[in-house]
Design an enzyme around this catalytic site. Structure first.
Site, PDB file in Angstrom:
ATOM      1  N   GLU B  54      64.336  14.712  -4.361  1.00  0.00           N
ATOM      2  CA  GLU B  54      65.023  15.808  -3.681  1.00  0.00           C
ATOM      3  C   GLU B  54      65.071  16.978  -4.663  1.00  0.00           C
ATOM      4  O   GLU B  54      65.585  16.828  -5.776  1.00  0.00           O
ATOM      5  CB  GLU B  54      66.439  15.332  -3.356  1.00  0.00           C
ATOM      6  CG  GLU B  54      66.986  15.802  -2.039  1.00  0.00           C
ATOM      7  CD  GLU B  54      68.463  15.479  -1.921  1.00  0.00           C
ATOM      8  OE1 GLU B  54      69.250  16.434  -1.923  1.00  0.00           O
ATOM      9  OE2 GLU B  54      68.837  14.293  -1.844  1.00  0.00           O
ATOM     10  N   ASP B  65      78.933  21.123  -2.708  1.00  0.00           N
ATOM     11  CA  ASP B  65      78.679  20.562  -4.027  1.00  0.00           C
ATOM     12  C   ASP B  65      79.861  20.676  -4.973  1.00  0.00           C
ATOM     13  O   ASP B  65      80.597  21.656  -4.976  1.00  0.00           O
ATOM     14  CB  ASP B  65      77.459  21.245  -4.652  1.00  0.00           C
ATOM     15  CG  ASP B  65      76.172  20.774  -3.999  1.00  0.00           C
ATOM     16  OD1 ASP B  65      75.937  19.552  -4.011  1.00  0.00           O
ATOM     17  OD2 ASP B  65      75.423  21.616  -3.468  1.00  0.00           O
TER      18      ASP B  65
END
Lengths: 407, 275
Positions: B54, B65
């Site tokens: 990824e 995040d």
């Protein structure tokens, strides 16, 4: 001929009204939506369901209007600023005195509504973001009023420049959480509040302070602020026996402006609605907050709207002397109103806002917030060009005590 | 459309399933700690058992995040990384590696580039999947046709808070694999697994035949041992990036990533008789 014009006007406005009503479910044309991580979707749906349920609930409405009257101090006056009008030598200027709300700004209209809703939903904890601290203070007060635990996320830069509001929040029992990521201002406080919310979605209610973010916030916050426009409409009819020619309000995220504009949208053919953004140090300097004027369409903090961004879609930092206008996004409903040409968006510079700040203080003995001073600065340019038969209403969204000694 | 063998990501899972093995899917930010450093990191992961990699296009405001990926995104942006540089980097990688690559980024990066143009360029560069944390089902629907045109797998998220109806819709719309979020929260290192996750994965297995990859908060062998039999793959991001962030030198960091990666992929590749 005149009759035809009237007919045309009528046709136009009813067309607009119909089109306007056709949006809903969180979209304003293509703007709005819920661009959020999957974990938050269920919480937003729960909020949406509850909000639309309680919005129609008789008891909820009664409780809300009780607190708006007895705690917030509504209705706020619509005041004819005679000396200011004479000094500018043109239109008659009225001020909608939101600065007289409890705590000195319109923010409390929204927080009382949302915290009341949070209590109905059985949530135990309240969180909020704040920039200048006005929304944080208003949330802390509502949380104290309804005996709920409250955390306010605030950028470390703003904590330094708005220390008196930090003190007020703490005094009312809120915990102020310092955010030192990104630009350390409002946008990062929102990011951090959302991140925190993702981890506590079950028992925590997020009180957003403006008509931004994912659905249902833009609609819900607008509904809680619409009382400003509803009162204004009634008051100007009582005083002048007619609707105003202009309504002017400042636009950061856009809650005070949408609050006063909304009941007049269907009259927008003859009531000119003007939103004033922060021109900062000038558009060319790139130090400004004129998101609608000079941003691009994009996705920011949960909604599709206009946003200040670079060539690759990275969010840029906004700038304004008024902390409440120092935000790179704007409410999606404003994006729609801009695109449809229903509201006109202008900007004024820091220096012009500072002049207007002084002018109103001297003429009327009313010290406006720096944010509000942007709307006033625009009126100083507009009023002299109009005749005495014209009426301008300015939403005096907040008082300026917080800005004294802070440049 | 794809041939009967499916997309490159489908083929990875098919092959692993045959041997009852699980996929190891590391995440790294393009341009972190530098563009060259990113290439070395990619190569290290690729050579030590990563099945799909990824790659993050950094975004200024990464809502989903935690602090680690916020930091690596910021560093990458300060290094001048942009969407075009990420595509060029993948073109460079494709000269020597066929390991499937999924891009992770936030939707404004894609929208601003032009959704159609973004997907076309991604496809040309050799990207196989796209992961967009702030594009849930409701909003994805408007952009679905772009994905069909270019044959890039749109990898969708399933969360502990998703209703059963949503999970079915996510399974129906998603391709490649389902990105299962192991916790309520943002990315970052955690030491344990939320016990609700096992039932969540079991439940999802009944809903979809798509492979299930579990991510968010996974950072050690104990967690992986506990959870691996309930899913088809494990996604690890913050832990790997932390090894680089905290190392005395980049060389030392790479060594630690190498050790971590091979130890994790050992656990995932052990053949175990079902039941």
């Amino acid at each position: 001929m005149k009759k035809d014009e009237k007919k045309l006007k009528k046709a136009n406005s009813s067309f607009r009204e119909k089109e306007y009503r056709s949006y809903g479910n969180g979209y304003f044309g293509t703007f709005g939506g819920i661009y959020v991580p999957e974990t938050l979707v269920s919480a937003l749906k729960e909020l949406e369901k509850n909000y639309f349920k309680y919005k129609k609930d008789k008891k909820f409405k009664e409780e809300l209007s009780f607190y708006l009257k007895n705690y917030v101090g509504r209705p706020t006056p619509l005041y004819y600023a005679e000396r200011l009008s004479k000094r500018l030598g043109g239109a008659r200027i009225y001020l909608k005195r939101e600065d007289l709300c409890h705590l000195g700004a319109h923010k409390i209209n929204n927080t009382v509504g949302q915290v009341l809703l949070a209590r109905k939903m059985g949530k135990k904890f309240i969180i909020a973001e704040t920039g200048a601290g006005q929304h944080g203070v208003a949330t802390a007060a509502a949380a104290a009023l309804f005996n709920m635990n409250c955390k306010v996320f605030m950028g470390s830069k703003d904590i330094k420049r708005q220390s008196s509001n930090v003190y007020r929040m703490k005094l009312m029992g809120a915990e102020v959480i310092e955010v030192s990521s990104g630009s350390k201002t409002l946008k990062d406080a929102v990011n951090e509040a959302i991140r925190y919310w993702v981890s506590r979605v079950d028992d925590t209610y997020y009180v957003l302070g403006s008509v931004v973010g994912p659905h249902p916030y833009p609609t819900m916050v607008r509904d809680f602020q619409v009382i400003i426009g509803k009162e204004t409409k009634k008051q100007i009819m009582d005083i002048e026996g007619r609707l105003p020619d202009y309504i002017v309000a400042c636009v950061g995220g856009g809650s005070n402006s949408i609050g006063i504009f909304y009941p007049f949208l269907k009259n927008a053919d003859f009531v000119k609605l003007i939103g004033v953004e922060a021109g900062g140090k000038g558009i060319k300097s790139k130090k400004h907050g004129a998101t609608l004027g000079y941003g691009d369409k994009g996705i920011f903090q949960g909604a599709f709207s206009y946003v200040l961004q670079d060539d690759y879609g990275q969010i840029e930092e906004a700038y304004s002397i008024a902390a409440g206008l120092d935000y790179p996004g704007v409410g999606p409903e404003h994006a729609y109103l801009k695109e449809k040409g229903i509201v006109k968006y202008e900007y004024v510079l820091d220096s012009e806002a500072l002049e207007a700040f002084k002018t109103l203080s001297i003429c009327e003995g009313i010290i406006p917030a720096y944010e509000t001073s942007h709307a006033l600065a625009y009126v100083e340019k507009l009023a002299p060009s109009l005749g005495k038969d014209k009426v301008i209403i300015v939403n005096l969204s907040g008082r300026g005590d917080k800005d004294i000694g802070n440049k | 459309m794809y041939d009967s063998k499916g997309s490159p990501i489908d083929r990875v899972f098919k092959k692993l399933r045959k041997n009852n093995q699980k996929a190891f899917i590391p995440f790294i930010t393009c341009g972190f700690p530098s563009l060259d450093g990113f290439f070395s990191l990619f190569e290290t992961l690729d050579k030590n058992g990563a099945d799909i990699i990824e790659v993050g296009i950094p975004f200024s405001d990464p809502l989903a995040d935690g602090p680690v990926i916020q930091t690596t995104s910021k560093i990458a942006l300060e290094n001048g990384i942009n969407t075009d540089i990420v595509f060029n980097s993948i073109i460079e990688i494709r000269k020597s590696s066929n390991t499937p690559i999924a891009i992770m980024t936030y939707f404004n990066t894609i929208y601003h580039y032009g959704t159609g143009r973004f997907l076309k360029k991604a496809k040309e560069a050799g990207v196989n999947g796209l992961i967009v944390p702030d594009l849930p089902l409701e909003e994805f629907t408007s952009y679905r046709s772009y994905f069909n045109r270019v044959n890039i797998d749109n990898i969708m998220f399933a969360s502990l808070t998703s209703s059963k109806e949503r999970l079915s819709a996510i399974a129906a719309q998603g391709r490649g694999f389902v990105y299962c979020v192991s916790l309520k929260g943002v990315t970052g290192i955690r030491n344990s697994i939320n016990p609700e996750v096992i039932d969540f994965l079991k439940n999802l297995k009944g809903i979809t035949t798509l492979p299930l990859a579990l991510g968010f908060g996974i950072s050690n062998r104990e967690q992986i041992n506990q959870i691996k039999s309930y899913c088809d793959g494990i996604i690890v991001g913050s832990k790997i990036l932390t090894l680089i962030l905290e190392a005395d030198s980049f060389k030392q960091g790479i060594k630690e990533v190498e050790n971590f990666t091979s130890s994790v992929s050992d656990i995932l590749k052990v053949y175990k008789i079902p039941g």
